[in-house]
Scaffold this active site. Structure first.
Site, PDB file in Angstrom:
ATOM      1  N   HIS A 115       0.900  -1.149  -0.044  1.00 42.32           N
ATOM      2  CA  HIS A 115       0.013  -0.384   0.200  1.00 42.32           C
ATOM      3  C   HIS A 115       0.918   1.365   0.094  1.00 42.32           C
ATOM      4  O   HIS A 115       0.271   2.388  -0.450  1.00 42.32           O
ATOM      5  CB  HIS A 115      -0.989   0.003   1.084  1.00 42.32           C
ATOM      6  CG  HIS A 115      -2.151  -0.846   1.166  1.00 42.32           C
ATOM      7  ND1 HIS A 115      -2.920  -1.138   0.240  1.00 42.32           N
ATOM      8  CD2 HIS A 115      -2.333  -1.919   2.063  1.00 42.32           C
ATOM      9  CE1 HIS A 115      -3.671  -2.322   0.406  1.00 42.32           C
ATOM     10  NE2 HIS A 115      -3.447  -2.746   1.598  1.00 42.32           N
TER      11      HIS A 115
ATOM     12  N   GLY B 289      -2.203   1.916   5.325  1.00 39.98           N
ATOM     13  CA  GLY B 289      -2.495   0.767   5.362  1.00 39.98           C
ATOM     14  C   GLY B 289      -1.231  -0.236   6.060  1.00 39.98           C
ATOM     15  O   GLY B 289      -1.002  -1.262   5.494  1.00 39.98           O
TER      16      GLY B 289
ATOM     17  N   HIS C 270      -6.751  -7.190   0.229  1.00 41.39           N
ATOM     18  CA  HIS C 270      -6.676  -5.875  -0.233  1.00 41.39           C
ATOM     19  C   HIS C 270      -5.992  -5.507  -1.420  1.00 41.39           C
ATOM     20  O   HIS C 270      -4.933  -5.943  -1.781  1.00 41.39           O
ATOM     21  CB  HIS C 270      -6.367  -4.949   0.902  1.00 41.39           C
ATOM     22  CG  HIS C 270      -6.742  -5.069   2.074  1.00 41.39           C
ATOM     23  ND1 HIS C 270      -6.140  -6.002   3.003  1.00 41.39           N
ATOM     24  CD2 HIS C 270      -7.699  -4.461   2.980  1.00 41.39           C
ATOM     25  CE1 HIS C 270      -6.805  -6.003   4.411  1.00 41.39           C
ATOM     26  NE2 HIS C 270      -8.009  -5.134   4.066  1.00 41.39           N
TER      27      HIS C 270
ATOM     28  N   TYR D  97      -4.366 -11.364   9.725  1.00 43.38           N
ATOM     29  CA  TYR D  97      -4.545 -10.654  10.881  1.00 43.38           C
ATOM     30  C   TYR D  97      -5.421 -11.825  11.845  1.00 43.38           C
ATOM     31  O   TYR D  97      -5.467 -11.639  13.173  1.00 43.38           O
ATOM     32  CB  TYR D  97      -5.366  -9.521  10.983  1.00 43.38           C
ATOM     33  CG  TYR D  97      -4.810  -8.705  10.013  1.00 43.38           C
ATOM     34  CD1 TYR D  97      -3.786  -7.812  10.339  1.00 43.38           C
ATOM     35  CD2 TYR D  97      -5.122  -8.380   8.591  1.00 43.38           C
ATOM     36  CE1 TYR D  97      -2.991  -7.120   9.543  1.00 43.38           C
ATOM     37  CE2 TYR D  97      -4.577  -7.738   7.609  1.00 43.38           C
ATOM     38  CZ  TYR D  97      -3.218  -6.887   8.027  1.00 43.38           C
ATOM     39  OH  TYR D  97      -2.587  -6.386   7.177  1.00 43.38           O
TER      40      TYR D  97
HETATM   41 ZN   LIG Z   1      -4.487  -6.862   3.174  1.00 42.54          ZN
END
Ligand SMILES: [Zn+2]
Length: 339
Positions: A97, A105, A134, A260
């Site tokens: 990002h 990010g 993402h 995560y």
């Molecule tokens: Zn991601």
């Protein structure tokens, strides 16, 4: 697990990325702000560039850590360039990002964009594949007008997820038109739907583009149970994708990325490395034991996830949406590559 040595495998210490290299992507002003913020001098100008926001806090060692993580990816790039490695994996990389003058990010230094730049400078046709949940915006936009780096990003629909861009009609401009490929996927996308999109889009485009090598951003936040995202994949998808990439017989520079749910992420990356390294323990054992004994999302042993149950309503909403995305991308991009 003994996966880091033997059979041509080795663990290579990274060297921090040099400033002159970082400047191939990041501005001097940004690097200065990052370094001085890490040293305790945080300015409004730095905040303006995203340094010190909720997603990109200032912390002790921030600059050195980012530069070393980036250096690890570039160490991998150099091993591939020199022919010393066919596959290199930096789980501490994939900060896709970060922009030339922007922390974003959880990303400060864009190691993957820099790796693409360095390999393209050496005349390599680079295929950047990003399966983080993402959109890999920092990399896609870095090469938006260039045909020597094709970016393909599979991600959750940006209408509901950061960074809010990466729609299927963002396909590059000028000479780069058709070399930026975005595959936004609906909430609840499951293994079969994901692989349908991968096979329909990524495989033909990779074949047509005929890259010299792959840079593979392997974020694990598309797995079911990730607290930040809403896809419904098992890590078997990553195995399938890696098998496809290996079948092209081109060098692969792989990095980590998001992820995560820590347990699932660790397991996915160990599994990925075991496939890259030709040390797929489960695959070797499974035939003997008849299949699924070692596969478990609840982790009763082994690295692979157990297949997840997909509800009928989920199938009925996800599959048509995925098919519509496939058709749009085929209509907009395939003709540009003679497909
Ligand atoms: Zn991601």
């Amino acid at each position: 697990m003994g996966l880091l040595w033997g059979n041509g495998r080795s663990e290579v210490p990274p060297t921090p990325a040099e400033r002159i290299v970082l400047k191939k992507f990041h501005s001097a002003r940004y690097l200065h702000a990052l370094k001085t913020a890490a040293a305790g001098r945080w300015t409004a100008e730095a905040l303006d560039m995203g340094i010190g926001t909720g997603d990109c806090p200032v912390f002790a060692g921030m600059y050195d850590y980012s530069v070393l993580a980036c250096g690890a990816t570039l160490t991998g790039a150099n091993l591939i360039l020199s022919g010393a490695a066919d596959v290199a994996f930096n789980p501490s990389g994939g900060f896709h990002h970060a922009g030339p003058e922007r922390a974003s990010g959880f990303c400060y230094i864009n190691d993957v964009a820099l790796a693409c730049i360095i390999l393209a400078e050496q005349g390599k046709r680079v295929l950047y594949l990003d399966v983080d949940v993402h959109f890999g915006d920092g990399v896609a936009y870095a090469f938006y007008d260039r045909p020597d780096v094709m970016t393909i990003s599979f991600h959750e629909n940006p209408r509901v997820l950061f960074p809010g861009t990466g729609f299927e009609d963002e396909i590059g401009t000028g000479r780069g038109k058709g070399y930026c490929v975005n595959v936004p996927l609906p909430v609840g996308t499951y293994d079969q739907a994901y692989m349908k999109a991968f096979k329909a889009i990524a495989l033909p485009l990779i074949g047509a583009y005929n890259p010299d090598l792959f840079i593979f951003e392997l974020g694990a936040d598309a797995l079911a149970g990730d607290p930040l995202a809403h896809l419904y994949l098992t890590n078997n998808v990553y195995v399938e994708i890696i098998d496809h990439l290996l079948s092209f017989n081109k060098p692969i520079l792989a990095t980590g990325g998001g992820g995560y749910n820590i347990d699932n992420t660790v397991r996915a990356w160990v599994l990925a490395w075991s496939i890259f390294a030709g040390a797929d323990i489960d695959r070797d054992i499974n035939p003997t034991f008849g299949g699924t004994m070692f596969e478990s999302t609840d982790w009763q042993g082994g690295l692979r996830d157990r297949a997840l149950v997909v509800s009928e309503p989920q199938r009925e909403t996800v599959m048509p949406a995925v098919e519509a995305v496939i058709e749009t991308i085929k209509a907009n991009i395939f003709c540009l590559h003679g497909l």
